[in-house]
Motif scaffolding. Sequence first.
Motif, mmCIF file in Angstrom:
data_model
loop_
_atom_site.group_PDB
_atom_site.id
_atom_site.type_symbol
_atom_site.label_atom_id
_atom_site.label_comp_id
_atom_site.label_asym_id
_atom_site.label_seq_id
_atom_site.Cartn_x
_atom_site.Cartn_y
_atom_site.Cartn_z
ATOM 1 N N PRO A 33 0.823 -1.211 0.000
ATOM 2 C CA PRO A 33 0.000 0.000 0.000
ATOM 3 C C PRO A 33 0.855 1.257 0.000
ATOM 4 O O PRO A 33 1.890 1.314 0.637
ATOM 5 C CB PRO A 33 -0.795 -0.119 1.309
ATOM 6 N N ILE A 34 0.424 2.271 -0.760
ATOM 7 C CA ILE A 34 1.110 3.564 -0.806
ATOM 8 C C ILE A 34 0.119 4.604 -0.294
ATOM 9 O O ILE A 34 -0.812 4.999 -1.001
ATOM 10 C CB ILE A 34 1.584 3.892 -2.228
ATOM 11 N N VAL A 35 0.289 5.015 0.934
ATOM 12 C CA VAL A 35 -0.698 5.863 1.585
ATOM 13 C C VAL A 35 -0.749 7.252 0.969
ATOM 14 O O VAL A 35 -1.801 7.821 0.762
ATOM 15 C CB VAL A 35 -0.380 5.956 3.093
ATOM 16 N N ALA A 36 0.402 7.815 0.662
ATOM 17 C CA ALA A 36 0.457 9.208 0.213
ATOM 18 C C ALA A 36 0.389 9.343 -1.303
ATOM 19 O O ALA A 36 0.874 10.298 -1.865
ATOM 20 C CB ALA A 36 1.737 9.856 0.725
ATOM 21 N N GLY A 37 -0.193 8.356 -1.992
ATOM 22 C CA GLY A 37 -0.307 8.442 -3.442
ATOM 23 C C GLY A 37 0.620 7.454 -4.134
ATOM 24 O O GLY A 37 1.381 6.729 -3.506
ATOM 25 N N ARG A 38 0.537 7.416 -5.434
ATOM 26 C CA ARG A 38 1.349 6.473 -6.197
ATOM 27 C C ARG A 38 2.819 6.819 -6.083
ATOM 28 O O ARG A 38 3.199 7.979 -6.107
ATOM 29 C CB ARG A 38 0.939 6.505 -7.669
ATOM 30 N N VAL A 39 3.663 5.781 -6.030
ATOM 31 C CA VAL A 39 5.097 6.018 -5.965
ATOM 32 C C VAL A 39 5.584 6.667 -7.258
ATOM 33 O O VAL A 39 6.578 7.397 -7.280
ATOM 34 C CB VAL A 39 5.848 4.692 -5.686
ATOM 35 N N GLU A 40 4.857 6.422 -8.369
ATOM 36 C CA GLU A 40 5.222 7.018 -9.645
ATOM 37 C C GLU A 40 5.098 8.545 -9.622
ATOM 38 O O GLU A 40 5.683 9.235 -10.451
ATOM 39 C CB GLU A 40 4.345 6.454 -10.776
ATOM 40 N N ASP A 41 4.317 9.065 -8.684
ATOM 41 C CA ASP A 41 4.129 10.514 -8.580
ATOM 42 C C ASP A 41 5.132 11.170 -7.624
ATOM 43 O O ASP A 41 5.035 12.366 -7.364
ATOM 44 C CB ASP A 41 2.704 10.820 -8.092
ATOM 45 N N SER A 42 6.062 10.390 -7.126
ATOM 46 C CA SER A 42 7.032 10.921 -6.167
ATOM 47 C C SER A 42 7.883 12.017 -6.800
ATOM 48 O O SER A 42 8.402 11.858 -7.906
ATOM 49 C CB SER A 42 7.949 9.796 -5.675
ATOM 50 N N PRO A 43 8.055 13.160 -6.118
ATOM 51 C CA PRO A 43 8.912 14.226 -6.656
ATOM 52 C C PRO A 43 10.370 13.805 -6.762
ATOM 53 O O PRO A 43 11.145 14.434 -7.481
ATOM 54 C CB PRO A 43 8.731 15.369 -5.649
ATOM 55 N N GLN A 44 10.739 12.740 -6.061
ATOM 56 C CA GLN A 44 12.119 12.263 -6.133
ATOM 57 C C GLN A 44 12.501 11.888 -7.564
ATOM 58 O O GLN A 44 13.622 12.151 -8.006
ATOM 59 C CB GLN A 44 12.317 11.055 -5.218
ATOM 60 N N ILE A 45 11.575 11.287 -8.295
ATOM 61 C CA ILE A 45 11.865 10.857 -9.662
ATOM 62 C C ILE A 45 12.189 12.068 -10.530
ATOM 63 O O ILE A 45 13.200 12.078 -11.250
ATOM 64 C CB ILE A 45 10.673 10.075 -10.243
ATOM 65 N N ALA A 46 11.348 13.092 -10.474
ATOM 66 C CA ALA A 46 11.576 14.293 -11.283
ATOM 67 C C ALA A 46 12.890 14.975 -10.884
ATOM 68 O O ALA A 46 13.641 15.437 -11.744
ATOM 69 C CB ALA A 46 10.410 15.257 -11.125
ATOM 70 N N ASN A 47 13.162 15.026 -9.593
ATOM 71 C CA ASN A 47 14.398 15.675 -9.132
ATOM 72 C C ASN A 47 15.630 14.942 -9.636
ATOM 73 O O ASN A 47 16.600 15.568 -10.088
ATOM 74 C CB ASN A 47 14.414 15.737 -7.598
ATOM 75 N N VAL A 48 15.604 13.622 -9.553
ATOM 76 C CA VAL A 48 16.753 12.826 -10.013
ATOM 77 C C VAL A 48 16.921 12.964 -11.523
ATOM 78 O O VAL A 48 18.037 13.112 -12.025
ATOM 79 C CB VAL A 48 16.584 11.348 -9.619
ATOM 80 N N MET A 49 15.818 12.920 -12.265
ATOM 81 C CA MET A 49 15.893 13.023 -13.724
ATOM 82 C C MET A 49 16.487 14.362 -14.161
ATOM 83 O O MET A 49 17.347 14.425 -15.049
ATOM 84 C CB MET A 49 14.507 12.834 -14.332
ATOM 85 N N ARG A 50 16.040 15.444 -13.548
ATOM 86 C CA ARG A 50 16.558 16.766 -13.917
ATOM 87 C C ARG A 50 18.023 16.910 -13.512
ATOM 88 O O ARG A 50 18.805 17.562 -14.211
ATOM 89 C CB ARG A 50 15.696 17.851 -13.279
ATOM 90 N N SER A 51 18.397 16.293 -12.389
ATOM 91 C CA SER A 51 19.794 16.329 -11.962
ATOM 92 C C SER A 51 20.683 15.568 -12.938
ATOM 93 O O SER A 51 21.760 16.040 -13.311
ATOM 94 C CB SER A 51 19.913 15.728 -10.557
ATOM 95 N N LEU A 52 20.224 14.398 -13.386
ATOM 96 C CA LEU A 52 20.985 13.608 -14.359
ATOM 97 C C LEU A 52 21.127 14.356 -15.679
ATOM 98 O O LEU A 52 22.206 14.376 -16.290
ATOM 99 C CB LEU A 52 20.299 12.259 -14.591
ATOM 100 N N ALA A 53 20.039 14.970 -16.134
ATOM 101 C CA ALA A 53 20.073 15.723 -17.394
ATOM 102 C C ALA A 53 21.060 16.885 -17.299
ATOM 103 O O ALA A 53 21.821 17.140 -18.237
ATOM 104 C CB ALA A 53 18.674 16.235 -17.730
#
Length: 210
Positions: A33-53
């Motif tokens: 279970p993901i209480v605070a929403g889907r893990v796919e919506d985590s801001p961590q993903i966007a932050n890591v992607m922009r950092s890599l770019a």
Amino acid sequence: MRPALIGVLCAVLLVAPGPAAASNWYEEAEPLPIVAGRVEDSPQIANVMRSLASELLADPTLLSALRQASGENDDFTVDTIIQRDIAWRLQSKRGRGPLLESVLGGGLSQRLTLLRFPRQALLSDLMLTDDRGLLVGATRIPSDYDQSDEAKYMVPVTSEPGMVHVEDAAYDESADDYVVMASILLVDPADTRPLGVLCVNFTLAALQRD
């Protein structure tokens, strides 16, 4: 015989689990279970992607290699791309071949490997295409050479720069793990021309831990 059968049924009903036991079983079997929403919506993903770019585009050697790869592939005809895609599929099954080795042994693939190393618990693998969706770098053998017909390429190139496209978590047979795929458009800092798309598979278990 009938009184004996009734006695057996009563015994079964007495030992069968009641509502409380059923509730406990449901709670134990509930899948991740993901209480605070889907893990796919985590801001961590966007932050890591922009950092890599940003890291990729700040590397002069890599930026030059990506520009060169995009320039060379601009001359490919549709027939050439189809032939190279077929060759890639055949070579990927064997795990070797000239096209496979030219991409996986190139400087762009080596740089992606270095980018992944300090984040290997989080990042399953990375892949880089040119501006036409053709493979120019990868940390693991992708199944296709031409990525231009897939959402991970099509969505970023038709969206605003900096937008991170994230797909639903799925099982990746090659990685033998559940992953979340994200991609972002790479834009040339000199003239804002699209250079390619960075695609990354995030390990689902690592995202859930964070």
